[in-house]
Scaffold this motif. Structure first.
Motif, PDB file in Angstrom:
ATOM      1  N   GLY A 243       0.809  -1.210   0.000  1.00  0.00           N
ATOM      2  CA  GLY A 243       0.000   0.000   0.000  1.00  0.00           C
ATOM      3  C   GLY A 243       0.841   1.259   0.000  1.00  0.00           C
ATOM      4  O   GLY A 243       0.601   2.191  -0.776  1.00  0.00           O
ATOM      5  N   TRP A 244       1.858   1.299   0.876  1.00  0.00           N
ATOM      6  CA  TRP A 244       2.729   2.474   0.928  1.00  0.00           C
ATOM      7  C   TRP A 244       3.585   2.587  -0.330  1.00  0.00           C
ATOM      8  O   TRP A 244       3.894   3.693  -0.780  1.00  0.00           O
ATOM      9  CB  TRP A 244       3.601   2.444   2.174  1.00  0.00           C
ATOM     10  N   THR A 245       3.952   1.455  -0.916  1.00  0.00           N
ATOM     11  CA  THR A 245       4.693   1.487  -2.172  1.00  0.00           C
ATOM     12  C   THR A 245       3.839   2.115  -3.268  1.00  0.00           C
ATOM     13  O   THR A 245       4.316   2.939  -4.058  1.00  0.00           O
ATOM     14  CB  THR A 245       5.132   0.072  -2.578  1.00  0.00           C
ATOM     15  N   LEU A 246       2.582   1.767  -3.309  1.00  0.00           N
ATOM     16  CA  LEU A 246       1.673   2.351  -4.284  1.00  0.00           C
ATOM     17  C   LEU A 246       1.544   3.858  -4.068  1.00  0.00           C
ATOM     18  O   LEU A 246       1.528   4.635  -5.024  1.00  0.00           O
ATOM     19  CB  LEU A 246       0.301   1.672  -4.198  1.00  0.00           C
ATOM     20  N   VAL A 247       1.465   4.294  -2.824  1.00  0.00           N
ATOM     21  CA  VAL A 247       1.375   5.719  -2.516  1.00  0.00           C
ATOM     22  C   VAL A 247       2.611   6.452  -3.030  1.00  0.00           C
ATOM     23  O   VAL A 247       2.511   7.526  -3.642  1.00  0.00           O
ATOM     24  CB  VAL A 247       1.190   5.934  -0.996  1.00  0.00           C
ATOM     25  N   VAL A 248       3.785   5.884  -2.785  1.00  0.00           N
ATOM     26  CA  VAL A 248       5.029   6.523  -3.227  1.00  0.00           C
ATOM     27  C   VAL A 248       5.104   6.570  -4.751  1.00  0.00           C
ATOM     28  O   VAL A 248       5.483   7.597  -5.330  1.00  0.00           O
ATOM     29  CB  VAL A 248       6.245   5.781  -2.634  1.00  0.00           C
ATOM     30  N   VAL A 249       4.713   5.502  -5.415  1.00  0.00           N
ATOM     31  CA  VAL A 249       4.765   5.464  -6.881  1.00  0.00           C
ATOM     32  C   VAL A 249       3.803   6.492  -7.474  1.00  0.00           C
ATOM     33  O   VAL A 249       4.153   7.215  -8.420  1.00  0.00           O
ATOM     34  CB  VAL A 249       4.455   4.041  -7.401  1.00  0.00           C
ATOM     35  N   VAL A 250       2.617   6.599  -6.923  1.00  0.00           N
ATOM     36  CA  VAL A 250       1.652   7.587  -7.421  1.00  0.00           C
ATOM     37  C   VAL A 250       2.172   9.002  -7.176  1.00  0.00           C
ATOM     38  O   VAL A 250       2.055   9.877  -8.039  1.00  0.00           O
ATOM     39  CB  VAL A 250       0.264   7.381  -6.772  1.00  0.00           C
ATOM     40  N   ALA A 251       2.767   9.241  -6.004  1.00  0.00           N
ATOM     41  CA  ALA A 251       3.320  10.566  -5.713  1.00  0.00           C
ATOM     42  C   ALA A 251       4.448  10.905  -6.681  1.00  0.00           C
ATOM     43  O   ALA A 251       4.539  12.049  -7.154  1.00  0.00           O
ATOM     44  CB  ALA A 251       3.821  10.613  -4.272  1.00  0.00           C
ATOM     45  N   MET A 252       5.296   9.943  -6.987  1.00  0.00           N
ATOM     46  CA  MET A 252       6.380  10.183  -7.944  1.00  0.00           C
ATOM     47  C   MET A 252       5.813  10.487  -9.332  1.00  0.00           C
ATOM     48  O   MET A 252       6.298  11.392 -10.026  1.00  0.00           O
ATOM     49  CB  MET A 252       7.309   8.972  -8.004  1.00  0.00           C
ATOM     50  N   PHE A 253       4.802   9.759  -9.741  1.00  0.00           N
ATOM     51  CA  PHE A 253       4.180   9.995 -11.044  1.00  0.00           C
ATOM     52  C   PHE A 253       3.564  11.385 -11.115  1.00  0.00           C
ATOM     53  O   PHE A 253       3.730  12.106 -12.113  1.00  0.00           O
ATOM     54  CB  PHE A 253       3.118   8.920 -11.314  1.00  0.00           C
ATOM     55  N   VAL A 254       2.851  11.778 -10.060  1.00  0.00           N
ATOM     56  CA  VAL A 254       2.188  13.082 -10.041  1.00  0.00           C
ATOM     57  C   VAL A 254       3.205  14.209 -10.134  1.00  0.00           C
ATOM     58  O   VAL A 254       3.011  15.179 -10.872  1.00  0.00           O
ATOM     59  CB  VAL A 254       1.311  13.212  -8.772  1.00  0.00           C
ATOM     60  N   THR A 255       4.316  14.079  -9.414  1.00  0.00           N
ATOM     61  CA  THR A 255       5.328  15.135  -9.468  1.00  0.00           C
ATOM     62  C   THR A 255       6.069  15.146 -10.809  1.00  0.00           C
ATOM     63  O   THR A 255       6.400  16.215 -11.316  1.00  0.00           O
ATOM     64  CB  THR A 255       6.325  14.989  -8.310  1.00  0.00           C
ATOM     65  N   GLN A 256       6.304  14.006 -11.421  1.00  0.00           N
ATOM     66  CA  GLN A 256       6.990  13.962 -12.707  1.00  0.00           C
ATOM     67  C   GLN A 256       6.126  14.547 -13.826  1.00  0.00           C
ATOM     68  O   GLN A 256       6.625  15.204 -14.728  1.00  0.00           O
ATOM     69  CB  GLN A 256       7.364  12.519 -13.067  1.00  0.00           C
ATOM     70  N   VAL A 257       4.814  14.287 -13.764  1.00  0.00           N
ATOM     71  CA  VAL A 257       3.913  14.780 -14.791  1.00  0.00           C
ATOM     72  C   VAL A 257       3.695  16.290 -14.618  1.00  0.00           C
ATOM     73  O   VAL A 257       3.400  16.989 -15.591  1.00  0.00           O
ATOM     74  CB  VAL A 257       2.569  14.009 -14.746  1.00  0.00           C
ATOM     75  N   GLY A 258       3.836  16.781 -13.396  1.00  0.00           N
ATOM     76  CA  GLY A 258       3.677  18.208 -13.148  1.00  0.00           C
ATOM     77  C   GLY A 258       2.281  18.587 -12.672  1.00  0.00           C
ATOM     78  O   GLY A 258       1.862  19.728 -12.793  1.00  0.00           O
ATOM     79  N   TRP A 259       1.556  17.612 -12.143  1.00  0.00           N
ATOM     80  CA  TRP A 259       0.213  17.908 -11.632  1.00  0.00           C
ATOM     81  C   TRP A 259       0.242  18.544 -10.262  1.00  0.00           C
ATOM     82  O   TRP A 259      -0.769  18.940  -9.723  1.00  0.00           O
ATOM     83  CB  TRP A 259      -0.613  16.629 -11.561  1.00  0.00           C
ATOM     84  N   LEU A 260       1.435  18.655  -9.666  1.00  0.00           N
ATOM     85  CA  LEU A 260       1.551  19.238  -8.328  1.00  0.00           C
ATOM     86  C   LEU A 260       2.514  20.400  -8.361  1.00  0.00           C
ATOM     87  O   LEU A 260       3.529  20.367  -9.016  1.00  0.00           O
ATOM     88  CB  LEU A 260       2.047  18.182  -7.339  1.00  0.00           C
TER      89      LEU A 260
END
Length: 50
Positions: free
Chosen positions: A33-50
């Motif tokens: 679960g925490w791995t999924l959270v980290v992967v989603v956070a990394m994706f969001v920051t790389q795409v520039g949604w944050l």
């Protein structure tokens, strides 16, 4: 079909499991679960949604 047969109640003694969290969750579920959270956070920051 009546309302009594359509929706089982807790008073009938047969509790329906919905697949929600259980009391004895394993550590693997927490790690995944925490791995999924980290992967989603990394994706969001790389795409520039944050």
């Amino acid at each position: 079909m009546t309302a009594d047969t359509a929706a089982p109640t807790a008073s009938s003694g047969n509790l329906v499991r919905t697949g929600g969290p259980k009391e004895d969750s394993s550590w693997l579920e927490h790690v995944l679960g925490w791995t999924l959270v980290v992967v989603v956070a990394m994706f969001v920051t790389q795409v520039g949604w944050l």
